[in-house]
Design a protein around this motif. Structure first.
Motif, PDB file in Angstrom:
ATOM      1  N   ILE A 200       0.844  -1.203   0.000  1.00  0.00           N
ATOM      2  CA  ILE A 200       0.000   0.000   0.000  1.00  0.00           C
ATOM      3  C   ILE A 200       0.876   1.248   0.000  1.00  0.00           C
ATOM      4  N   LYS A 201       1.925   1.247   0.830  1.00  0.00           N
ATOM      5  CA  LYS A 201       2.837   2.401   0.879  1.00  0.00           C
ATOM      6  C   LYS A 201       3.547   2.595  -0.448  1.00  0.00           C
ATOM      7  N   GLU A 202       3.971   1.502  -1.090  1.00  0.00           N
ATOM      8  CA  GLU A 202       4.633   1.587  -2.394  1.00  0.00           C
ATOM      9  C   GLU A 202       3.730   2.226  -3.438  1.00  0.00           C
ATOM     10  N   SER A 203       2.417   2.098  -3.250  1.00  0.00           N
ATOM     11  CA  SER A 203       1.447   2.659  -4.197  1.00  0.00           C
ATOM     12  C   SER A 203       0.964   4.052  -3.796  1.00  0.00           C
ATOM     13  N   GLY A 204       1.558   4.608  -2.737  1.00  0.00           N
ATOM     14  CA  GLY A 204       1.220   5.967  -2.338  1.00  0.00           C
ATOM     15  C   GLY A 204       0.160   6.084  -1.263  1.00  0.00           C
ATOM     16  N   GLY A 205      -0.332   4.965  -0.748  1.00  0.00           N
ATOM     17  CA  GLY A 205      -1.330   4.986   0.325  1.00  0.00           C
ATOM     18  C   GLY A 205      -0.686   4.743   1.673  1.00  0.00           C
ATOM     19  N   ASP A 206      -1.520   4.615   2.687  1.00  0.00           N
ATOM     20  CA  ASP A 206      -0.994   4.344   4.031  1.00  0.00           C
ATOM     21  C   ASP A 206      -2.086   3.740   4.906  1.00  0.00           C
ATOM     22  N   ILE A 207      -1.681   2.815   5.747  1.00  0.00           N
ATOM     23  CA  ILE A 207      -2.538   2.267   6.799  1.00  0.00           C
ATOM     24  C   ILE A 207      -1.846   2.610   8.104  1.00  0.00           C
ATOM     25  N   ALA A 208      -2.512   3.397   8.934  1.00  0.00           N
ATOM     26  CA  ALA A 208      -1.899   3.858  10.187  1.00  0.00           C
ATOM     27  C   ALA A 208      -1.780   2.735  11.208  1.00  0.00           C
ATOM     28  N   LYS A 209      -2.802   1.893  11.285  1.00  0.00           N
ATOM     29  CA  LYS A 209      -2.812   0.836  12.309  1.00  0.00           C
ATOM     30  C   LYS A 209      -3.824  -0.224  11.892  1.00  0.00           C
ATOM     31  N   VAL A 210      -3.578  -1.446  12.335  1.00  0.00           N
ATOM     32  CA  VAL A 210      -4.476  -2.565  12.068  1.00  0.00           C
ATOM     33  C   VAL A 210      -4.876  -3.180  13.402  1.00  0.00           C
ATOM     34  N   PHE A 211      -6.174  -3.380  13.585  1.00  0.00           N
ATOM     35  CA  PHE A 211      -6.705  -4.011  14.789  1.00  0.00           C
ATOM     36  C   PHE A 211      -7.462  -5.268  14.364  1.00  0.00           C
ATOM     37  N   TYR A 212      -7.025  -6.424  14.892  1.00  0.00           N
ATOM     38  CA  TYR A 212      -7.646  -7.704  14.565  1.00  0.00           C
ATOM     39  C   TYR A 212      -8.283  -8.321  15.798  1.00  0.00           C
ATOM     40  N   CYS A 213      -9.411  -8.991  15.611  1.00  0.00           N
ATOM     41  CA  CYS A 213      -9.957  -9.879  16.632  1.00  0.00           C
ATOM     42  C   CYS A 213      -9.586 -11.290  16.204  1.00  0.00           C
ATOM     43  N   PRO A 214      -8.739 -11.989  16.980  1.00  0.00           N
ATOM     44  CA  PRO A 214      -8.320 -13.331  16.613  1.00  0.00           C
ATOM     45  C   PRO A 214      -9.196 -14.430  17.237  1.00  0.00           C
ATOM     46  N   HIS A 215     -10.235 -14.047  17.949  1.00  0.00           N
ATOM     47  CA  HIS A 215     -11.034 -14.996  18.733  1.00  0.00           C
ATOM     48  C   HIS A 215     -12.103 -15.710  17.909  1.00  0.00           C
ATOM     49  N   SER A 216     -12.581 -16.818  18.446  1.00  0.00           N
ATOM     50  CA  SER A 216     -13.671 -17.557  17.805  1.00  0.00           C
ATOM     51  C   SER A 216     -15.004 -16.898  18.162  1.00  0.00           C
ATOM     52  N   LYS A 217     -16.038 -17.258  17.433  1.00  0.00           N
ATOM     53  CA  LYS A 217     -17.374 -16.728  17.716  1.00  0.00           C
ATOM     54  C   LYS A 217     -17.805 -17.082  19.138  1.00  0.00           C
ATOM     55  N   SER A 218     -17.460 -18.276  19.576  1.00  0.00           N
ATOM     56  CA  SER A 218     -17.898 -18.753  20.902  1.00  0.00           C
ATOM     57  C   SER A 218     -17.188 -18.053  22.064  1.00  0.00           C
ATOM     58  N   ALA A 219     -16.106 -17.329  21.793  1.00  0.00           N
ATOM     59  CA  ALA A 219     -15.366 -16.647  22.864  1.00  0.00           C
ATOM     60  C   ALA A 219     -16.175 -15.514  23.493  1.00  0.00           C
ATOM     61  N   ASN A 220     -17.154 -15.007  22.760  1.00  0.00           N
ATOM     62  CA  ASN A 220     -18.011 -13.914  23.246  1.00  0.00           C
ATOM     63  C   ASN A 220     -17.190 -12.720  23.738  1.00  0.00           C
ATOM     64  N   CYS A 221     -16.140 -12.390  23.000  1.00  0.00           N
ATOM     65  CA  CYS A 221     -15.271 -11.265  23.359  1.00  0.00           C
ATOM     66  C   CYS A 221     -15.921  -9.951  22.959  1.00  0.00           C
ATOM     67  N   LEU A 222     -15.367  -8.868  23.428  1.00  0.00           N
ATOM     68  CA  LEU A 222     -15.894  -7.546  23.098  1.00  0.00           C
ATOM     69  C   LEU A 222     -15.335  -6.999  21.785  1.00  0.00           C
ATOM     70  N   CYS A 223     -14.306  -7.693  21.240  1.00  0.00           N
ATOM     71  CA  CYS A 223     -13.658  -7.165  20.033  1.00  0.00           C
ATOM     72  C   CYS A 223     -14.159  -7.797  18.744  1.00  0.00           C
ATOM     73  N   LYS A 224     -14.925  -8.862  18.818  1.00  0.00           N
ATOM     74  CA  LYS A 224     -15.396  -9.519  17.599  1.00  0.00           C
ATOM     75  C   LYS A 224     -16.604  -8.781  17.043  1.00  0.00           C
ATOM     76  N   LYS A 225     -16.473  -8.311  15.803  1.00  0.00           N
ATOM     77  CA  LYS A 225     -17.606  -7.665  15.164  1.00  0.00           C
ATOM     78  C   LYS A 225     -18.753  -8.668  15.075  1.00  0.00           C
ATOM     79  N   PRO A 226     -19.968  -8.275  15.360  1.00  0.00           N
ATOM     80  CA  PRO A 226     -20.510  -6.925  15.313  1.00  0.00           C
ATOM     81  C   PRO A 226     -20.354  -6.092  16.592  1.00  0.00           C
ATOM     82  N   LYS A 227     -19.675  -6.625  17.613  1.00  0.00           N
ATOM     83  CA  LYS A 227     -19.430  -5.792  18.797  1.00  0.00           C
ATOM     84  C   LYS A 227     -18.410  -4.715  18.429  1.00  0.00           C
ATOM     85  N   PRO A 228     -18.464  -3.561  19.082  1.00  0.00           N
ATOM     86  CA  PRO A 228     -17.635  -2.423  18.665  1.00  0.00           C
ATOM     87  C   PRO A 228     -16.296  -2.279  19.393  1.00  0.00           C
TER      88      PRO A 228
END
Length: 187
Positions: free
Chosen positions: A82-110
């Motif tokens: 992306i940077k080589e093409s002139g764009g930029d991503i400031a930060k990446v946030f991933y939820c690595p959990h399974s659906k059954s984990a019922n975490c607060l980070c898995k979309k559709p939770k915010p």
């Protein structure tokens, strides 16, 4: 005004792995394909001084299909291209959990949006956009108080939205169209 846009990854930035990769996930860089007009869109957002932040579920980690290190490798390669093409991503946030984990980070939770807000010192999420390709993206964006844009470059087909509880503020074909909406509505 803070110029920030949140983006989903699979189906928005790159071709979703569903239906064509071994495990239906992007688990190798060799399977990562930028969607048409994405690099152009990210360059345009950078030129307009937007900070781009990725918010993405990656339960392939919880399923044992790849490690955090392998995901980080793909992420770093993606950001580099992306940077080589002139764009930029400031930060990446991933939820690595399974659906059954019922975490607060898995979309559709915010949760990931609030993590991004705290980590990056974002004053508020109002008037910011989240661009996604599925109903859970739109719901997550709404749950975080964001404006939402549905792109039809991923799993969702035109007409699917009629059945959804949460409706996007905008609907368009791809990330370039979505970037034009963000720019126009942020002036």
């Amino acid at each position: 005004m803070e110029k920030i846009v949140f983006l989903d990854r699979d189906g928005v930035i790159n071709k979703d792995g569903y239906g064509w990769t071994k495990d239906n996930y992007i688990t190798r860089w060799e399977d990562f394909y930028f969607l048409p007009k994405v690099l152009e869109a990210l360059k345009k957002l950078k030129e307009e001084h937007f900070t781009c932040i990725i918010i993405s579920n990656q339960q392939c980690i919880a399923k044992g299909l790849m490690t955090i290190e392998e995901l980080s490798f793909i992420t770093n390669k993606m950001i580099e291209k992306i940077k080589e093409s002139g764009g930029d991503i400031a930060k990446v946030f991933y939820c690595p959990h399974s659906k059954s984990a019922n975490c607060l980070c898995k979309k559709p939770k915010p949760g990931l949006f609030f993590d991004a807000q705290k980590n990056l010192g974002i004053k508020n999420l109002e008037e910011k956009f989240y661009i996604g390709d599925m109903d859970r993206d739109i719901e997550a964006g709404k749950n975080a108080g964001l404006k939402t844009i549905l792109v039809l470059s991923g799993k969702t087909k035109r007409g699917d939205v009629a059945k959804w509880t949460y409706k996007p503020d905008f609907e368009c074909e791809n990330l370039l169209d979505a970037s034009n909406i963000v720019i126009k509505n942020s002036r």
